[in-house]
Design a protein around this motif. Sequence first.
Motif, PDB file in Angstrom:
ATOM      1  N   VAL A 274      41.772  29.303  42.082  1.00  0.00           N
ATOM      2  CA  VAL A 274      40.724  30.267  42.404  1.00  0.00           C
ATOM      3  C   VAL A 274      40.960  31.505  41.538  1.00  0.00           C
ATOM      4  CG1 VAL A 274      40.241  29.489  44.763  1.00  0.00           C
ATOM      5  CG2 VAL A 274      42.044  31.179  44.379  1.00  0.00           C
ATOM      6  N   THR A 275      39.873  32.156  41.150  1.00  0.00           N
ATOM      7  CA  THR A 275      39.974  33.340  40.300  1.00  0.00           C
ATOM      8  C   THR A 275      39.085  34.448  40.841  1.00  0.00           C
ATOM      9  OG1 THR A 275      38.228  32.518  38.850  1.00  0.00           O
ATOM     10  CG2 THR A 275      40.477  32.010  38.211  1.00  0.00           C
ATOM     11  N   SER A 276      39.287  35.623  40.326  1.00  0.00           N
ATOM     12  CA  SER A 276      38.515  36.791  40.737  1.00  0.00           C
ATOM     13  C   SER A 276      37.018  36.470  40.728  1.00  0.00           C
ATOM     14  CB  SER A 276      38.806  37.945  39.783  1.00  0.00           C
ATOM     15  OG  SER A 276      38.119  39.091  40.179  1.00  0.00           O
ATOM     16  N   GLY A 277      36.351  36.840  41.814  1.00  0.00           N
ATOM     17  CA  GLY A 277      34.918  36.577  41.963  1.00  0.00           C
ATOM     18  C   GLY A 277      34.595  35.350  42.785  1.00  0.00           C
ATOM     19  N   ASP A 278      35.575  34.457  42.960  1.00  0.00           N
ATOM     20  CA  ASP A 278      35.341  33.251  43.759  1.00  0.00           C
ATOM     21  C   ASP A 278      35.242  33.593  45.249  1.00  0.00           C
ATOM     22  OD1 ASP A 278      35.417  31.605  41.536  1.00  0.00           O
ATOM     23  OD2 ASP A 278      37.496  30.982  41.849  1.00  0.00           O
ATOM     24  N   SER A 279      34.396  32.854  45.956  1.00  0.00           N
ATOM     25  CA  SER A 279      34.268  32.997  47.400  1.00  0.00           C
ATOM     26  C   SER A 279      35.252  32.064  48.085  1.00  0.00           C
ATOM     27  CB  SER A 279      32.842  32.662  47.851  1.00  0.00           C
ATOM     28  OG  SER A 279      31.939  33.628  47.359  1.00  0.00           O
TER      29      SER A 279
END
Length: 119
Positions: free
Chosen positions: A70-75
């Motif tokens: 998971v990366t920044s911006g993922d829900s």
Amino acid sequence: MYLVGNLMLDLINSQKSWKPKGIGGLTLGADPISNAIAFTSYLKDAPLEAFVVRKEPKKHGTMLWIEGNVTSGDSVVIIEDVVTTGGSTIKAIDRAKECGLNVLGVVVLIDRQEAERKR
């Protein structure tokens, strides 16, 4: 694994506004639950990524607070095994937000309702 994975995935999917990429929480309690959900979601052709929120970053390697795909911006949805006071849940939410994740909500296996008893 079968029962928890299916029940928790159904609960996540029942929240129609939630479209998470990942599920995870504070290690160690959330790890087996998140993995059960991820495995079940894969079997149902709608895979979710399991991730781990570390209590503190490792002193070597990636040195990240969040480990997983998971990366920044993922829900994401935060997973918790047992809630007593909510401290670990809040820590996981705060870490996820600090890393840029969009926290949709929290799913808990067992709520001891200690916070309500103290009121």
